[in-house]
Design a protein around this motif. Structure first.
Motif, PDB file in Angstrom:
ATOM      1  N   UNK A  70      -3.825   4.789 -10.975  1.00 53.74           N
ATOM      2  CA  UNK A  70      -3.250   3.435 -10.897  1.00 53.74           C
ATOM      3  C   UNK A  70      -4.110   2.517 -10.018  1.00 53.74           C
ATOM      4  N   UNK A  71      -3.918   1.215 -10.224  1.00 51.53           N
ATOM      5  CA  UNK A  71      -4.763   0.230  -9.539  1.00 51.53           C
ATOM      6  C   UNK A  71      -3.960  -0.525  -8.492  1.00 51.53           C
ATOM      7  N   UNK A  72      -4.545  -0.624  -7.311  1.00 51.54           N
ATOM      8  CA  UNK A  72      -3.864  -1.262  -6.172  1.00 51.54           C
ATOM      9  C   UNK A  72      -3.487  -2.720  -6.458  1.00 51.54           C
ATOM     10  N   UNK A  73      -4.351  -3.416  -7.195  1.00 51.08           N
ATOM     11  CA  UNK A  73      -4.084  -4.836  -7.483  1.00 51.08           C
ATOM     12  C   UNK A  73      -2.736  -5.022  -8.187  1.00 51.08           C
ATOM     13  N   UNK A  74      -2.290  -3.993  -8.947  1.00 56.43           N
ATOM     14  CA  UNK A  74      -1.001  -4.084  -9.653  1.00 56.43           C
ATOM     15  C   UNK A  74       0.184  -4.001  -8.695  1.00 56.43           C
ATOM     16  N   UNK A 123       0.835  -1.211   0.000  1.00 56.08           N
ATOM     17  CA  UNK A 123       0.000   0.000   0.000  1.00 56.08           C
ATOM     18  C   UNK A 123       0.867   1.257   0.000  1.00 56.08           C
ATOM     19  N   UNK A 124       1.999   1.225   0.701  1.00 54.36           N
ATOM     20  CA  UNK A 124       2.893   2.386   0.713  1.00 54.36           C
ATOM     21  C   UNK A 124       3.404   2.664  -0.700  1.00 54.36           C
ATOM     22  N   UNK A 125       3.813   1.568  -1.408  1.00 56.21           N
ATOM     23  CA  UNK A 125       4.302   1.732  -2.792  1.00 56.21           C
ATOM     24  C   UNK A 125       3.202   2.310  -3.662  1.00 56.21           C
TER      25      UNK A 125
END
Ligand code: HAM
Length: 421
Positions: free
Chosen positions: A221-225, A172-174
């Protein structure tokens, strides 16, 4: 009258309590079938339980809590949600060491100082379930299916299940870094609220209800990535299990939820029958909460559903029937002398399981019969001086209009048979 209820609170009046009781009873039955046991926690907690648990920067903690100091200058807070208190109670009472998984459920009033609107109250009620002790995609799925099972049992349809994974804190930080990179050149187009969230909690921008912000978010951008292989694998498993259980879902890649304790699976259930506050249920996994409370690593997953919103959906789908309330017996007492016997007889009827009531104002027979009709009494027992002398009641069947005399010693058996006919 000088007083009014506090804004954002509701009186649940007797003509509404029947549906509340029906919903609560159904929830209890469903929870029992899934082997979840009830837990009740205090109405207030040490403020830290929520501040640490839910997260300082969330809307709930930063703006919505009812916090006050007690006489010992301790900061206390009326509970705005149940997950943090349930985890606190599990750790404090050592439930986590007594079995591999504690499956718990609750029904509770909660308090959030939000701007009241349809479906958004300052005192509202939730039911929910928490499975504490194990990290398993099977439990994530069970929790989702359990919420759906309660809704289906109550007859709700057209619900939308949205799922996502928010991974672990490192991923999550990234993700936050690349989100901020995306938002930065667009900030002047985002609303004031989103601008203030940019530094403190950029993920919350994805949750903004403002139309322009939502459009701008569509290319974020999407978190799943950014998820780790373990989180991705867990998410794949949840999807497979949901499919196997014929539970339809949508992947909502921007679903981040408004509480900070989530890890991996998150979900929301929405209904088209609700207005802008369309979430009837929210939940997810929170594997790190116990450690934040100073406990041992204790993975957990759960959901909570607003009961007022659930009732709004039931109302919109015409699932709320008017209560058919009637009395078994109306005791019609005629005259002072007889009135003295009233309480005794009424008590005899009631302890025999007969739903009975009477007049308390020494009114005329006509007025008492009118009252018996208004209260939908099946039978009226007339007791006048005449009857008293003969040691019997005149029994009037209100639907048939017939009338018989029954002696004092046979009356209870007679009524019990008549009522069960
Ligand atoms: P939440 O999304 O904050 O999650 O609340 C869950 C549900 O409670 C919402 O979907 C909504 O139906 C209802 N609700 C919330 N706020 C209000 C309000 N002001 N007025 C009326 N209804 C409201 C939680 O509370 C988490 N504890 C859920 C959870 C359990 N996560 C893991 N386990």
């Amino acid at each position: 009258m000088n007083y009014r209820r506090i804004k954002g609170t509701q009186d649940i009046l007797p003509d509404k309590t029947a549906i509340w009781q029906h919903v609560e009873q159904t929830i209890r039955q469903c929870m029992d079938i899934y082997n979840y046991r009830e837990i009740r926690t205090p109405v207030f907690e040490q403020t830290e339980v929520f501040a640490r648990g839910i997260g300082q920067l969330t809307d709930i903690v930063s703006k919505e809590m009812y916090t006050f100091q007690d006489k010992g200058k301790k900061s206390l807070t009326l509970k705005p949600e149940m997950t943090a208190p349930v985890m606190r109670a599990c750790l404090e009472n050592n439930l986590v060491n007594q079995s591999a998984v504690n499956k718990l459920y609750y029904l509770s009033p909660l308090f959030r100082q939000e701007n009241p609107q349809a479906g958004r109250l300052r005192q509202f009620h939730q039911f929910g379930a928490e499975a504490i002790g194990i990290n398993s995609a099977h439990l994530d799925t069970e929790i989702i299916i359990l919420a759906m099972f309660v809704y289906q049992t109550l007859g709700l349809s057209d619900l939308n299940l949205k799922i996502n994974s928010v991974g672990d804190p490192e991923s999550r930080e990234k993700y936050k870094i690349s989100l901020k990179k995306y938002f930065k050149p667009l900030l002047d187009k985002y609303c004031k609220n989103c601008n203030s969230r940019y530094e403190s909690n950029p993920l919350r921008i994805l949750d903004c209800k403002n139309k322009t912000c939502r459009e701008l978010n569509q290319n974020a951008p999407i978190l799943l990535d950014y998820l780790s292989p373990a989180s991705l694998e867990n998410f794949e498993m949840v999807k497979t299990l949901l499919k196997d259980n014929n539970t339809t879902y949508e992947i909502e890649p921007y679903l981040v939820r408004g509480l900070d304790y989530y890890t991996d699976t998150v979900f929301e259930i929405t209904s088209k029958n609700l207005g802008s506050q369309d979430a009837i249920c929210g939940g997810g996994r929170y594997d790190l909460l116990a450690e934040q409370f100073g406990g041992a690593h204790t993975p957990a997953v759960g959901f909570a559903s607003g009961i007022e919103r659930l009732l709004m959906v039931m109302e919109a789908q015409s699932l709320i029937k008017e209560e058919d309330r009637s009395l078994d017996v109306y005791l019609c007492l005629l005259g002072e002398k007889v009135s003295l016997q009233g309480m005794n007889w009424l008590q005899k009827l009631r302890v025999s399981g007969i739903r009975a009531d009477r007049d308390y104002q020494n009114r005329s027979v006509k007025a008492q019969m009118r009252d018996a009709n208004r209260q939908k009494a099946k039978l009226v027992l007339l007791l006048g001086e005449n009857e008293l002398e003969k040691r019997c009641f005149t029994v009037k069947d209100m639907s048939e209009g017939s009338q018989t005399e029954i002696s004092f010693d046979k009356i209870i058996t007679f009524l019990q048979e008549k009522i069960n006919e």
